[in-house]
Design a protein around this motif. Structure first.
Motif, PDB file in Angstrom:
ATOM      1  N   VAL A 323       0.627  -1.026  -0.215  1.00 49.15           N
ATOM      2  CA  VAL A 323       0.067  -0.093  -0.118  1.00 49.15           C
ATOM      3  C   VAL A 323       0.669   1.436   0.128  1.00 49.15           C
ATOM      4  N   GLU A 326       2.587   1.953  -3.133  1.00 52.83           N
ATOM      5  CA  GLU A 326       1.689   2.469  -4.368  1.00 52.83           C
ATOM      6  C   GLU A 326       1.146   3.700  -4.372  1.00 52.83           C
ATOM      7  N   ILE A 327       0.843   3.866  -3.365  1.00 54.14           N
ATOM      8  CA  ILE A 327       0.451   5.711  -3.137  1.00 54.14           C
ATOM      9  C   ILE A 327       1.895   6.513  -3.173  1.00 54.14           C
ATOM     10  N   ALA A 330       0.954   6.203  -7.021  1.00 54.28           N
ATOM     11  CA  ALA A 330      -0.281   7.119  -7.434  1.00 54.28           C
ATOM     12  C   ALA A 330       0.196   8.693  -7.930  1.00 54.28           C
ATOM     13  N   PHE A 372      -5.097   5.838  -8.789  1.00 53.33           N
ATOM     14  CA  PHE A 372      -5.929   5.942  -8.022  1.00 53.33           C
ATOM     15  C   PHE A 372      -5.812   4.232  -8.347  1.00 53.33           C
ATOM     16  N   ILE A 375      -3.318   1.621  -6.531  1.00 59.89           N
ATOM     17  CA  ILE A 375      -3.489   0.796  -4.615  1.00 59.89           C
ATOM     18  C   ILE A 375      -4.587  -0.088  -5.022  1.00 59.89           C
TER      19      ILE A 375
END
Length: 458
Positions: A323, A326-327, A330, A372, A375
């Protein structure tokens, strides 16, 4: 409390980084292919996208099936049973070779469907010869996957990475020479890209077998196969794990393939924008996929040790790490959504200026959504890896079907073709499917691991 998870980050990254680098190698070659082909024009870029859409479907089945080898080897390694690990590799190689040949024949049989898919005629004509060669390259790729999954099952993730890096250098070099006809080589356009892919994938198989054969630790595993002695029990176990795993990957890849076809209905520029966005999203997805392999290995090891509390804690540490990564991606997509597509196109070409400008604008819109779904995509692939490590594959197969084809695809189809959202509508459907998959798979993992702990095995 948080420290119980973050303390695992270092080892998780140590295991996953070689896998990620190897996976990124494949995607970087696709990036190089797309950038080089993009210099020829948007029709050529769309043709590569269309041809690869057939290959990606077949590839998803082959790669998904091969993942059955990793948890079996990881469990055998955790239990200290070398004979079972070698048996998993031998039977896996036989099945992967047969599957590779079957998938090649299936692609060649399905080629005429291109003419029935309402795709631009110019794009179809360019895609046909490209597809022939890339389809053949599936056979060595899936054989390589068997060796790769075996090596990763033993927590040796660096050797497949070495094979991929060497193959990628060859691929990019051949692409440059054969696409543009550099240094006296024939100018073959996108067929040159296909030749580079085929040669590189053959080299991957030869290299990984040689490197494992010449390492004392692995020599006995990869030599001395008695192919006359095939055990139905082992074959059945790999098929029972591999077939659902193949379907899981197929359901996901197929919805992205459907996005390519839906984009083609909208026109060559939407299809080119979809290809660029998909290529960029694929690069960041490889980080989640690499961590998913780590989850499969570590969960498989703990399953072999029957230490289910540690299994759950380690898995959650991988979920958290994914997480956070992946943020970052993003934010990266949001900030660079106009710059990234400009890398794929020749903006100085006056003839293609209008097309290129439209493709950049469309790609920037798609990257807003891709930012988006990074994530959701990362979460679903690592949880799926953890479930494969538990050798739980049947229920996750139904989950992925529901998420992508009962939720994601109808939204993509309706918003893409029936509303003014068009390309953005297609990708909103992708986001919906990935998010539904992530939520349902985590609920499944949470239920199974709590049940294992409460059953009092540890």
């Amino acid at each position: 409390m948080l420290k119980n998870y973050t303390k695992e980050f270092r080892y998780n990254l140590k295991l996953s980084l070689p896998v990620i680098m190897g996976l990124l190698g494949h995607t970087i070659v696709q990036l190089a292919d797309n950038i080089m082909v993009g210099q020829l024009g948007t029709a050529e870029l769309a043709a590569v996208s269309l041809g690869n859409s057939f290959v990606f479907i077949a590839m998803s089945l082959g790669i998904g099936f091969s993942t059955a080898i990793t948890p079996l080897v990881a469990e055998a390694d955790g239990a200290g049973n070398k004979a079972n690990a070698k048996s998993a590799l031998k039977h896996g190689l036989v099945l992967c070779t047969i599957l590779g040949l079957l998938l090649l024949m299936a692609i060649l049989f399905c080629k005429p469907l291109m003419y029935l898919m309402d795709q631009p005629q110019e794009v179809v004509e360019l895609a046909m010869p490209y597809l022939d060669l890339v389809a053949i390259s599936l056979v060595p790729l899936i054989i390589f996957q068997a060796f790769k999954q075996f090596s990763e099952g033993l927590s040796q993730t660096k050797y497949p990475m070495y094979a991929t890096i060497i193959a990628n250098v060859v691929n990019i070099t051949l692409n440059y020479l054969l696409i543009f006809g550099s240094f006296g080589f024939p100018k073959l356009g996108i067929v040159g890209a296909a030749i580079g892919t085929l040669v590189a994938r053959c080299m991957m198989v030869a290299y990984i077998w040689l490197i494992l054969k010449n390492k004392r630790k692995f020599h006995d595993y990869v030599t001395g196969f008695d192919l006359k002695k095939i055990e139905k029990k082992v074959m059945r176990k790999i098929i029972n794990l591999g077939f659902p795993s193949a379907l899981q990957m197929f359901f996901e890849v197929a919805i992205f393939t459907a996005a390519i076809w839906l984009s083609g209905i909208l026109g060559k520029n939407p299809q080119a924008a979809n290809q660029i966005s998909l290529n960029l999203a694929s690069m960041t997805f490889m980080f989640g996929m690499g961590l998913g392999v780590t989850a499969m290995i570590r969960v498989g090891n703990q399953k072999g040790l029957k230490n289910y509390k540690a299994l759950r804690r380690i898995a959650h540490s991988i979920f958290l790490l994914t997480v956070l990564i992946e943020i970052v991606f993003a934010v990266w997509f949001l900030l660079g959504r106009y710059w990234f597509p400009s890398l794929y196109l020749d903006l100085d070409n006056a003839i293609n200026l209008a097309d290129n400008t439209e493709v950049i604008g469309l790609t920037a819109q798609l990257l807003l959504i891709a930012a988006f779904f990074q994530i959701s995509d990362g979460i679903q692939v690592v949880v799926l890896g953890a479930l494969r490590g538990l050798q739980d594959v049947k229920v996750p197969t139904f989950i992925t079907f529901i998420a992508y084809w009962l939720i994601g695809f109808p939204i993509s189809y309706y918003l893409g073709l029936e509303t003014e959202l068009k390309s953005m509508g297609i990708w909103i459907g992708l986001l919906s499917g990935l998010t539904a998959s992530a939520i349902m798979l985590y609920i499944r993992f949470n239920y199974l691991t709590k049940k294992l702990i409460t059953d009092g095995v540890t």
